[in-house]
Design a protein around this motif. Structure first.
Motif, PDB file in Angstrom:
ATOM      1  N   ARG A 266       8.895  -3.387   9.063  1.00  0.00           N
ATOM      2  CA  ARG A 266       7.465  -3.139   9.226  1.00  0.00           C
ATOM      3  C   ARG A 266       7.277  -2.287  10.464  1.00  0.00           C
ATOM      4  O   ARG A 266       8.104  -2.337  11.379  1.00  0.00           O
ATOM      5  CB  ARG A 266       6.692  -4.455   9.378  1.00  0.00           C
ATOM      6  CG  ARG A 266       6.721  -5.278   8.103  1.00  0.00           C
ATOM      7  CD  ARG A 266       5.809  -6.469   8.177  1.00  0.00           C
ATOM      8  NE  ARG A 266       5.936  -7.262   6.947  1.00  0.00           N
ATOM      9  CZ  ARG A 266       5.142  -8.263   6.629  1.00  0.00           C
ATOM     10  NH1 ARG A 266       4.167  -8.620   7.438  1.00  0.00           N
ATOM     11  NH2 ARG A 266       5.315  -8.928   5.499  1.00  0.00           N
ATOM     12  N   ASN A 274       1.430  -3.752   4.183  1.00  0.00           N
ATOM     13  CA  ASN A 274       1.141  -2.635   3.272  1.00  0.00           C
ATOM     14  C   ASN A 274       2.232  -1.580   3.281  1.00  0.00           C
ATOM     15  O   ASN A 274       2.567  -1.020   2.252  1.00  0.00           O
ATOM     16  CB  ASN A 274      -0.183  -1.962   3.654  1.00  0.00           C
ATOM     17  CG  ASN A 274      -1.354  -2.842   3.288  1.00  0.00           C
ATOM     18  OD1 ASN A 274      -1.269  -3.640   2.349  1.00  0.00           O
ATOM     19  ND2 ASN A 274      -2.427  -2.716   4.044  1.00  0.00           N
ATOM     20  N   ASN A 275       2.736  -1.314   4.468  1.00  0.00           N
ATOM     21  CA  ASN A 275       3.763  -0.273   4.528  1.00  0.00           C
ATOM     22  C   ASN A 275       5.146  -0.881   4.743  1.00  0.00           C
ATOM     23  O   ASN A 275       6.022  -0.263   5.308  1.00  0.00           O
ATOM     24  CB  ASN A 275       3.438   0.741   5.625  1.00  0.00           C
ATOM     25  CG  ASN A 275       3.336   0.088   6.987  1.00  0.00           C
ATOM     26  OD1 ASN A 275       3.448  -1.145   7.094  1.00  0.00           O
ATOM     27  ND2 ASN A 275       3.160   0.870   8.022  1.00  0.00           N
TER      28      ASN A 275
END
Ligand code: ZN
Ligand code: ZN
Length: 466
Positions: A266, A274-275
């Motif tokens: 992350r 989300n990413n």
């Protein structure tokens, strides 16, 4: 001469005659020639000449192909008639006069800081510069002598001809042209740098990871690129969990150990999934050694995250301690006979070369990370994935060897480096003392990174004698 040759870097502003001469390094004295005046009449939109924008009909045919940049090189002497300029990340302009050698590791030259006075937004004219009397950039030891000395950027800076005018220094370029060129230069250099770094990573991945082509492509496509921002370094969270599965005896009667590995990366905010990047792989080994697999998995993770960043690791605590102990140079656990020497040295070297700082997380973040690792563990335990469909990943040992001395790890101690070192110590007045040392190999090992450190060696001998 093409129209573009007489335009500023923005491609729409006609250069002033004097500026053109300086940019082209022409040696012309005297008044503006008639042919140039004719061009001005023909091209300029504003007949008064306050702004030097050319008529729209000419803009379309002038594709600025080449921007004239006189690059600054910190290894070359700067002409007294030149000043140096560059743009900061926020596009603010810096001007300096090259002054003297700097003793900083990063910058070779120090310059006298110049600042703009008067109308700071007059794009159509050259800025008026005076010496700065001291600001936050000042690195001079004498702070109160009214002179501001700052480090000179090397790659993103360039030289402009200047003239002394009453109380000011004026560069032979309009503010508009200075800005356009500096921003262009900064962006171009940064793009080139990014490309080089990216290509280096790709090459490293190819050399280091042994896996299917698809898996390697996933890794390559996962590379984080460095962002250019004023808000400090990018931060990455690397979470790794390894699970040892059943062992099997293979055809040749050898016991094999099977591991499943999960990586989660992350960035910026640990809570933001989300990413999140997630990779799963399996690994088979003849060794029953989970720590080694974790360390090697960290290496794969490092190959993905951006350089010049901060890294927070969430892995098995004991492996984390291994890394901390190893990187702490004073520790006597920094032993070449460590089972994990190859991996630990590679990790340390990689972090250093790529300017990645390994940080401790605060309590809230730590709890969050532990939770993520726990979930990853459950994921591996419940085996929601199809084992036969995930890729096998391995690191190539040879790729982890970061210097010639590493061969010691393989017990092949006589290497080029060893011989060179031995040659060096023959110059010592007490060479016999050292050469007769039973622990010559240890001595070498303790010194291998610093080549030869007499202080350490003397201490070593003292210890041996007493
Ligand atoms: Zn001027
Ligand atoms: Zn200053």
């Amino acid at each position: 001469m093409f129209i573009e040759d007489i335009l500023e870097a923005d491609g729409i502003t006609l250069l002033k005659w004097k500026h053109l001469i300086k940019e082209r390094n022409l040696n012309t004295q005297g008044r503006i020639p008639q042919w140039f005046k004719n061009i001005e009449t023909k091209l300029l939109e504003d007949k008064e000449g306050t702004t030097r924008k050319i008529k729209n009909e000419y803009i379309s045919i002038t594709q600025k192909r080449k921007i004239n940049i006189n690059y600054f090189d910190e290894n070359e002497k700067t002409n007294k008639n030149q000043i140096i300029t560059w743009c900061e990340t926020d596009e603010s302009l810096i001007f300096v006069e090259d002054k003297k050698k700097s003793f900083s590791k990063k910058y070779k030259r120090l310059g006298r800081h110049l600042i703009t006075i008067g109308n700071k937004d007059d794009l159509n004219n050259s800025p008026n510069l005076i010496g700065c009397e001291g600001c936050h950039r000042n690195v001079s030891k004498k702070k109160d002598n009214g002179e501001c000395l700052i480090y000179i950027e090397n790659e993103i800076s360039r030289k402009i001809e200047k003239r002394k005018e009453e109380d000011f220094i004026r560069p032979y370029e309009t503010l508009n042209n200075i800005l356009t060129k500096n921003i262009w230069l900064r962006n171009t250099i940064n793009e080139e740098k990014k490309d080089t770094l990216y290509n280096k990573r790709i090459e490293m991945i190819d050399n280091t990871i042994k896996a299917s082509e698809e898996f390697i492509n996933i890794i390559k496509n996962s590379i984080f690129e460095r962002k250019e921002s004023d808000f400090g370094k990018d931060r990455f969270f690397l979470i790794i969990e390894v699970k040892k599965n059943k062992t099997k005896i293979d055809d040749k009667g050898k016991r094999k150990y099977y591991y499943n590995i999960i990586w989660k990366i992350r960035s910026e905010n640990v809570n933001n999934n989300n990413n999140e990047l997630q990779i799963i792989a399996k690994h088979e080994s003849i060794y029953d050694n989970e720590y080694k697999i974790i360390l090697r998995s960290i290496i794969l993770g490092l190959l993905i995250i951006a350089e010049n960043s901060e890294l927070i690791l969430e892995i098995n605590d004991r492996v984390k301690n291994l890394i901390y102990d190893f990187n702490n140079k004073c520790s006597n656990r920094r032993k070449i006979d460590s089972e994990y020497y190859l991996e630990l040295l590679f990790i340390e070297d990689f972090l250093e070369n790529n300017e990645i700082d390994m940080l401790d997380a605060n309590e809230v973040t730590t709890n969050c990370l532990k939770e993520i690792r726990k979930t990853s563990r459950e994921f591996l335990d419940f085996k929601i994935f199809d084992d036969t469909r995930i890729d096998d990943f391995e690191l190539i040992d040879e790729a982890l060897i970061i210097n010639e001395f590493n061969v010691i790890w393989n017990n092949r101690i006589i290497s080029g480096g060893y011989r060179a070192w031995r040659k060096k110590i023959t110059n010592a007045i007490w060479k016999n003392e050292i050469l007769n040392s039973e622990k010559l190999d240890d001595l070498f090992v303790y010194n291998y990174k610093k080549e030869f450190d007499w202080v350490t060696t003397l201490e070593f001998i003292k210890l041996k004698i007493s």
